[in-house]
Design a protein around this motif. Structure first.
Motif, PDB file in Angstrom:
ATOM      1  N   ALA A  87       0.807  -1.225   0.000  1.00 50.96           N
ATOM      2  CA  ALA A  87       0.000   0.000   0.000  1.00 50.96           C
ATOM      3  C   ALA A  87       0.838   1.272   0.000  1.00 50.96           C
ATOM      4  O   ALA A  87       0.289   2.364  -0.109  1.00 50.96           O
ATOM      5  CB  ALA A  87      -0.942  -0.007   1.201  1.00 50.96           C
ATOM      6  N   GLY A  88       2.148   1.136   0.135  1.00 48.88           N
ATOM      7  CA  GLY A  88       3.010   2.306   0.057  1.00 48.88           C
ATOM      8  C   GLY A  88       3.548   2.737   1.415  1.00 48.88           C
ATOM      9  O   GLY A  88       3.303   2.115   2.450  1.00 48.88           O
ATOM     10  N   HIS A  89       4.283   3.811   1.390  1.00 49.37           N
ATOM     11  CA  HIS A  89       4.931   4.359   2.578  1.00 49.37           C
ATOM     12  C   HIS A  89       3.884   4.940   3.527  1.00 49.37           C
ATOM     13  O   HIS A  89       2.881   5.519   3.073  1.00 49.37           O
ATOM     14  CB  HIS A  89       5.938   5.444   2.169  1.00 49.37           C
ATOM     15  N   PRO A  90       4.103   4.819   4.836  1.00 43.97           N
ATOM     16  CA  PRO A  90       3.141   5.368   5.800  1.00 43.97           C
ATOM     17  C   PRO A  90       2.861   6.858   5.627  1.00 43.97           C
ATOM     18  O   PRO A  90       1.755   7.317   5.922  1.00 43.97           O
ATOM     19  CB  PRO A  90       3.801   5.099   7.155  1.00 43.97           C
ATOM     20  N   LEU A  91       3.843   7.612   5.160  1.00 44.39           N
ATOM     21  CA  LEU A  91       3.647   9.058   5.036  1.00 44.39           C
ATOM     22  C   LEU A  91       3.094   9.482   3.675  1.00 44.39           C
ATOM     23  O   LEU A  91       2.890  10.675   3.447  1.00 44.39           O
ATOM     24  CB  LEU A  91       4.960   9.796   5.336  1.00 44.39           C
ATOM     25  N   ALA A 128      -2.836   8.447   4.768  1.00 45.54           N
ATOM     26  CA  ALA A 128      -3.031   9.279   5.963  1.00 45.54           C
ATOM     27  C   ALA A 128      -4.095   8.705   6.904  1.00 45.54           C
ATOM     28  O   ALA A 128      -3.875   8.634   8.116  1.00 45.54           O
ATOM     29  CB  ALA A 128      -3.395  10.707   5.560  1.00 45.54           C
ATOM     30  N   SER A 129      -5.225   8.273   6.372  1.00 43.69           N
ATOM     31  CA  SER A 129      -6.290   7.790   7.263  1.00 43.69           C
ATOM     32  C   SER A 129      -5.922   6.452   7.898  1.00 43.69           C
ATOM     33  O   SER A 129      -6.194   6.245   9.088  1.00 43.69           O
ATOM     34  CB  SER A 129      -7.629   7.712   6.531  1.00 43.69           C
ATOM     35  N   ILE A 130      -5.301   5.546   7.148  1.00 47.14           N
ATOM     36  CA  ILE A 130      -4.936   4.260   7.750  1.00 47.14           C
ATOM     37  C   ILE A 130      -3.781   4.450   8.733  1.00 47.14           C
ATOM     38  O   ILE A 130      -3.691   3.747   9.736  1.00 47.14           O
ATOM     39  CB  ILE A 130      -4.639   3.171   6.685  1.00 47.14           C
ATOM     40  N   ARG A 131      -2.912   5.415   8.486  1.00 45.66           N
ATOM     41  CA  ARG A 131      -1.832   5.696   9.439  1.00 45.66           C
ATOM     42  C   ARG A 131      -2.417   6.133  10.776  1.00 45.66           C
ATOM     43  O   ARG A 131      -1.930   5.744  11.836  1.00 45.66           O
ATOM     44  CB  ARG A 131      -0.892   6.768   8.900  1.00 45.66           C
ATOM     45  N   ASN A 132      -3.486   6.925  10.746  1.00 48.30           N
ATOM     46  CA  ASN A 132      -4.149   7.330  11.985  1.00 48.30           C
ATOM     47  C   ASN A 132      -4.685   6.118  12.747  1.00 48.30           C
ATOM     48  O   ASN A 132      -4.634   6.079  13.979  1.00 48.30           O
ATOM     49  CB  ASN A 132      -5.274   8.327  11.707  1.00 48.30           C
ATOM     50  N   VAL A 133      -5.181   5.132  12.015  1.00 56.41           N
ATOM     51  CA  VAL A 133      -5.648   3.900  12.656  1.00 56.41           C
ATOM     52  C   VAL A 133      -4.462   3.168  13.280  1.00 56.41           C
ATOM     53  O   VAL A 133      -4.537   2.707  14.420  1.00 56.41           O
ATOM     54  CB  VAL A 133      -6.399   2.998  11.655  1.00 56.41           C
TER      55      VAL A 133
END
Length: 164
Positions: free
Chosen positions: A85-89, A94-99
């Motif tokens: 899915a790619g790099h966290p940043l 952005a939304s899945i990183r918040n999760v």
């Protein structure tokens, strides 16, 4: 008894069991040789999510063959399709990183060096599987929108009552 995916509640059961920080087994293959490893994961919005590194063998295996199996080491198992899915940043993450930050609090930032370009999210989406809860088994196929619901009668999946 047969049902469909939504009416059966199977996705709710998976969400309930795996929405938190969970160690799961991920099976990939290379040249038809399976490989298994444990990963820290969680289930959110229809998929299992893993934060890892592009240099890991299983990431390379998913890039070459997206078919993955997930298991909790018990009898719950899921045939899935994985994608990097790619790099966290990345803006799209952005939304899945918040999760991730909520699920893996407080240690996410401590163990995941997002300054590295090789850090990535892997999204693993089940298309069929088996999960059980409360002595009921759910064999499901999301592609066909079918679920076979059955009582579990064998000793491995149920707590046996003493006979004395």
């Amino acid at each position: 008894m047969t049902s469909n995916v939504i009416k059966s509640g199977v996705l709710d059961i998976i969400q309930e069991k795996y929405q938190n920080d969970t160690i799961l087994l991920v099976v990939t293959s290379r040249d038809n040789v399976p490989s298994v490893r444990s990963v820290d994961s969680f289930y959110h919005d229809g998929s299992f999510w893993i934060v890892t590194d592009l240099r890991c063998n299983y990431v390379k295996e998913i890039q070459n063959n997206p078919y993955v199996m997930i298991s909790d080491g018990g009898h719950n198992r899921f045939w899935c399709k994985g994608v990097i899915a790619g790099h966290p940043l990345d803006f799209k993450n952005a939304s899945i990183r918040n999760v991730y930050l909520k699920v893996f609090e407080p240690w996410y930032k401590e163990v995941n060096n997002e300054d590295l370009e090789s850090v990535c999210y892997v999204k693993v989406t089940p298309y069929k599987g088996y999960v059980h809860k409360n002595k009921i088994g759910y064999k499901f196929n999301i592609t066909d929108d079918s679920v076979v619901v059955s009582d579990i009668k064998h000793h491995i999946d149920v707590k046996l009552e003493p006979f004395w």
